[in-house]
Design a protein around this motif. Structure first.
Motif, mmCIF file in Angstrom:
data_model
loop_
_atom_site.group_PDB
_atom_site.id
_atom_site.type_symbol
_atom_site.label_atom_id
_atom_site.label_comp_id
_atom_site.label_asym_id
_atom_site.label_seq_id
_atom_site.Cartn_x
_atom_site.Cartn_y
_atom_site.Cartn_z
ATOM 1 N N GLY A 1 0.832 -1.198 0.000
ATOM 2 C CA GLY A 1 0.000 0.000 0.000
ATOM 3 C C GLY A 1 0.859 1.237 0.000
ATOM 4 O O GLY A 1 2.006 1.239 0.462
ATOM 5 N N ALA A 2 0.286 2.336 -0.522
ATOM 6 C CA ALA A 2 1.036 3.586 -0.620
ATOM 7 C C ALA A 2 1.396 4.127 0.755
ATOM 8 O O ALA A 2 2.512 4.604 0.981
ATOM 9 N N GLY A 3 0.444 4.052 1.682
ATOM 10 C CA GLY A 3 0.720 4.555 3.025
ATOM 11 C C GLY A 3 1.812 3.772 3.708
ATOM 12 O O GLY A 3 2.707 4.351 4.341
ATOM 13 N N LEU A 4 1.762 2.442 3.577
ATOM 14 C CA LEU A 4 2.789 1.604 4.190
ATOM 15 C C LEU A 4 4.150 1.851 3.547
ATOM 16 O O LEU A 4 5.178 1.841 4.219
ATOM 17 N N SER A 5 4.162 2.111 2.243
ATOM 18 C CA SER A 5 5.425 2.386 1.563
ATOM 19 C C SER A 5 6.050 3.674 2.068
ATOM 20 O O SER A 5 7.274 3.760 2.240
ATOM 21 N N ARG A 6 5.202 4.695 2.310
ATOM 22 C CA ARG A 6 5.730 5.948 2.835
ATOM 23 C C ARG A 6 6.296 5.759 4.249
ATOM 24 O O ARG A 6 7.343 6.321 4.590
ATOM 25 N N ILE A 7 5.589 4.975 5.060
ATOM 26 C CA ILE A 7 6.088 4.706 6.415
ATOM 27 C C ILE A 7 7.403 3.946 6.351
ATOM 28 O O ILE A 7 8.368 4.262 7.063
ATOM 29 N N ARG A 8 7.449 2.951 5.452
ATOM 30 C CA ARG A 8 8.671 2.159 5.322
ATOM 31 C C ARG A 8 9.839 3.040 4.877
ATOM 32 O O ARG A 8 10.952 2.912 5.376
#
Length: 745
Positions: free
Chosen positions: A408-415
């Motif tokens: 997911g885009a949100g998880l990618s940003r957090i990662r």
């Protein structure tokens, strides 16, 4: 005939008179040390004192230094006196009481001399040779027995008595009914006796308006010092300033300021009159055994030391600190003995102070101000840095566990944000060293903000690089900066928040435990990254298969030499830990199997390293380091001293493991390492397929961290800073890993 007899008689008379005159001059030229202890004097007080005429000219002509006091207990004046008079750590307890004249009454039925006879079995003729006695000496010996340190109570007085040099003590810090004659702790022998002096009420005057209604009788003390040409050492306790600070919290601020100026003026007049009469044979030291409560609250704990010996102005230093303007309380005893031409007893950690022409008192004040600022803000900066490290590692590990099968885009940003934070952690050791270049005194939050911004800038720059390049760049820059700073005098490390602290006084030069771990971990990962990049670009580096191991071995050799050299790192524990880490790393990088022969080879190498260190220390013309003193003790068969040293180091390590925040970092790192190695798909095994040489380097980092933990008295610090070069790159790679492929493997 009568004329011849008359002439013969006159010649004999002239020769006799000349001989007596020569003897008189020789007696007058007898060397003497006068130590003026100004209780409570801080550098802030000294700044105000030097503005007062006529003492301003004398302070400008003095050799000056900041005195570091590493006492086993609180930084009290009593512990400071004991440290300087013993040449080693010693602990004062209130139950020991204070000093008296033998005829002074302790109770209506008993004098101090009678108490000494009861406690020590002395005869009346023994006490008759002592002007001052310390009845609590036996309690003091008992309280310092079986401690991690080796106390040598009364060493200064005992050594001087053995060489027929008289010691005298004058002055007191008495307040109302409480008697405080702590300067006797500096001057006494091991049996608590001082041959001459006066610590009675004659040293003070009743003075209305002064704190507690008393002031120092400077005229009496001055006359006693001038008249005493027999004593080789005269210790004088001046306590007006200390009394004022004790009385200060109850005073109106304006009244305190007026009394403060009066006390400083009295002191300046006394110093001017005393120094004006100083002979060439006299060494006059102005020392503060402990700073006042206001300075303690401000964490300005270094106390001033001024010396007048005829050498002129300059900054004091010694082989103990190897820093211009900084000396240790352990250096006072050797300096006194050296001036009196008395051999310094063996086994002392202190060295003779001497003046350097580089620097003035204003420069020293600025240097001390920077040291105090670093000390005052160190805990907040390091605590926040370590907590950020713990939180980042823990959150990254949880994100890896939870987000392995999620997209997911949100998880990618957090990662991405967490990976940038991990990259930033790799740059913090270098940035904490480079921050010392900034001659600023700002709040710890400003320092942390600047460090975080700089670390994130480096992380953004490296974001698109491969894992090997990321590790190579951060490790190479950090190790190169440490070596460059170390070879140029370690000026940055001395001022770094991650370096050693002169106020604490555990280490003054060389390589500290914090950067020891950084050096070991960074060097291993630098070599491993080079091997990994060579593997990835083997065609472009045709013919370099022999050059790379040779260059890597040379780098490790340079690091080991820096660690062990007595004029550079002087870090025996780091040298041995590095030897272990580098051996394991090279064995793994070259596919050597470490079996029984390998372990025997490693053990033999360590033994040879230890023997070589001791042999080099024994034959070196440099002042003895910790290793040198251990070697001397082994040669002298002082096994009890060695046992106490081992006990002290083990106790220090165990204590730090229990209370230090670095132990939390190490524990979190081990947990993260266990998750990466053992959890489900065993990520490290898969990472070894993509970057085999980096993972092989991880083995050397683990070995170096564990060796550093075992071989240093603050080993947990070394282990925590070393293992970060394993955990941070591994987590950084884990958060980039395509989870689906790993799970299907």
């Amino acid at each position: 005939m009568k004329t011849k007899f008359v002439w013969l008689f006159l010649v004999i008379l002239i020769l006799f008179a000349h001989t007596n005159c020569g003897n008189s001059l020789a007696a007058n030229e007898k060397r003497q040390v006068v130590v003026l202890f100004v209780d409570g004097l801080s550098f802030s007080d000294l700044e105000k004192l030097k503005r007062l005429p006529p003492v301003d000219k004398w302070i400008g002509e003095a050799a000056a230094g900041a005195l570091s006091m590493r006492t086993p207990g609180p930084r009290t004046a009593a512990n400071g006196y004991l440290l300087m008079g013993s040449g080693a750590q010693a602990l004062y307890t209130e139950r020991s009481g204070t000093a008296y004249h033998p005829q002074e009454a302790l109770s209506p039925k008993e004098t101090a001399g009678e108490r000494m006879q009861e406690l020590g079995g002395y005869q009346a003729q023994d006490l008759a040779r002592s002007a001052i006695v310390f009845p609590g000496i036996f309690r003091l010996h008992e309280d310092n027995r079986d401690k991690p340190y080796s106390s040598r109570l009364g060493l200064l007085g005992t050594t001087l008595a053995a060489h027929k040099i008289r010691v005298a003590s004058y002055g007191n810090g008495d307040v109302e009914e409480a008697r405080q004659r702590h300067a006797v702790l500096f001057a006494m022998d091991q049996e608590g006796r001082v041959p001459a002096g006066d610590v009675s009420g004659k040293s003070t005057l009743f003075a209305q308006g002064y704190p507690f209604g008393v002031k120092t009788n400077y005229s009496y003390l001055r006359e006693q010092i001038r008249a005493d040409r027999i004593s080789g050492l005269i210790a004088v306790q001046l306590s007006d300033l200390s009394r004022l600070y004790q009385f200060g919290p109850d005073m109106e601020p304006g009244q305190f300021a007026r009394q403060y100026q009066r006390v400083l003026h009295d002191l300046s007049q006394f110093l001017d009159e005393l120094l004006s009469a100083r002979g060439e044979n006299q060494l006059v030291l102005l020392v503060s055994p402990a700073v006042n409560p206001v300075a303690v609250k401000e964490k300005a704990l270094l106390s001033p030391l001024l010396s007048w010996s005829g050498e002129g102005a300059g900054l004091l230093t010694s082989a103990t600190t190897r820093q211009a303007g900084l000396v240790s309380g352990l250096d006072v005893l050797p300096t006194v003995l050296s001036w009196l031409d008395v051999p310094v007893p063996k086994g002392l950690a202190g060295h003779v102070m001497h003046s350097t022409e580089r620097g003035t008192l204003p420069l020293l004040s600025h240097q001390v101000e920077n040291i105090h600022h670093t000390y005052a803000t160190r805990s907040s900066v390091l605590y926040t840095y370590v907590m950020l490290q713990i939180v980042t590692l823990a959150f990254a590990a949880l994100l890896w566990l939870w987000g392995r099968r999620r997209e997911g885009a949100g998880l990618s940003r957090i990662r991405r944000g967490v990976r940038l934070a991990l990259l930033a952690l790799l740059w913090f050791p270098f940035l904490l060293l480079a921050e010392s270049l900034l001659d600023w005194q700002v709040h710890g939050s400003v320092v942390l903000g600047a460090l975080i911004m700089a670390a994130l800038a480096a992380a953004f720059w490296q974001e698109n690089h491969s894992l090997a390049r990321v590790t190579l760049t951060a490790s190479a820059v950090t190790v190169a900066a440490l070596l460059l700073d170390g070879w140029s005098g370690a000026t940055l490390m001395r001022q770094s928040f991650l370096g050693y602290d002169p106020v604490i006084g555990a280490r003054f030069y060389g390589l500290g435990n914090e950067y020891e771990g950084v050096m070991i971990g960074g060097t291993i990962m630098l070599v491993a990254s080079l091997y990994q990049l060579y593997r990835e670009r083997s065609r472009a580096l045709f013919g370099a298969s022999l050059l790379l191991p040779a260059a890597s071995a040379a780098m490790c050799g340079i690091v080991l030499y820096y660690m062990v050299a007595p004029d550079l790192g002087t870090d025996a524990g780091g040298f041995l830990a590095g030897l272990v880490g580098f051996f394991v790393a090279f064995s793994r990088l070259h596919g050597w199997r470490i079996g029984k022969k390998g372990l025997l080879l490693l053990a033999g190498g360590l033994m040879l390293g230890v023997i070589g260190l001791m042999a080099a220390s024994l034959v070196s013309d440099q002042p003895p380091t910790h290793v040198g003193r251990v070697a001397q003790q082994i040669m002298a068969g002082e096994w009890a001293e060695i046992g106490q040293m081992v006990e002290r180091k083990l106790a220090m390590n165990l204590r730090l493991i229990r209370v230090s925040i670095w132990s939390k970092v190490f524990a979190v790192s081990l947990i993260v390492l266990g998750l990466l190695a053992l959890k489900n798909d065993r990520f490290l095994r898969h990472l070894a397929q993509d970057t085999p040489y980096l993972v092989k380097g991880f083995a050397g980092v683990i070995a170096g961290a564990l060796a550093g933990l075992a071989l240093n008295d603050s080993g947990i610090v070394t282990a925590a800073t070393c293992i970060s070069f394993l955990v941070v790159p591994a987590l950084y790679a884990a958060l980039e890993e395509p989870t689906q492929e790993r799970c299907s493997t």
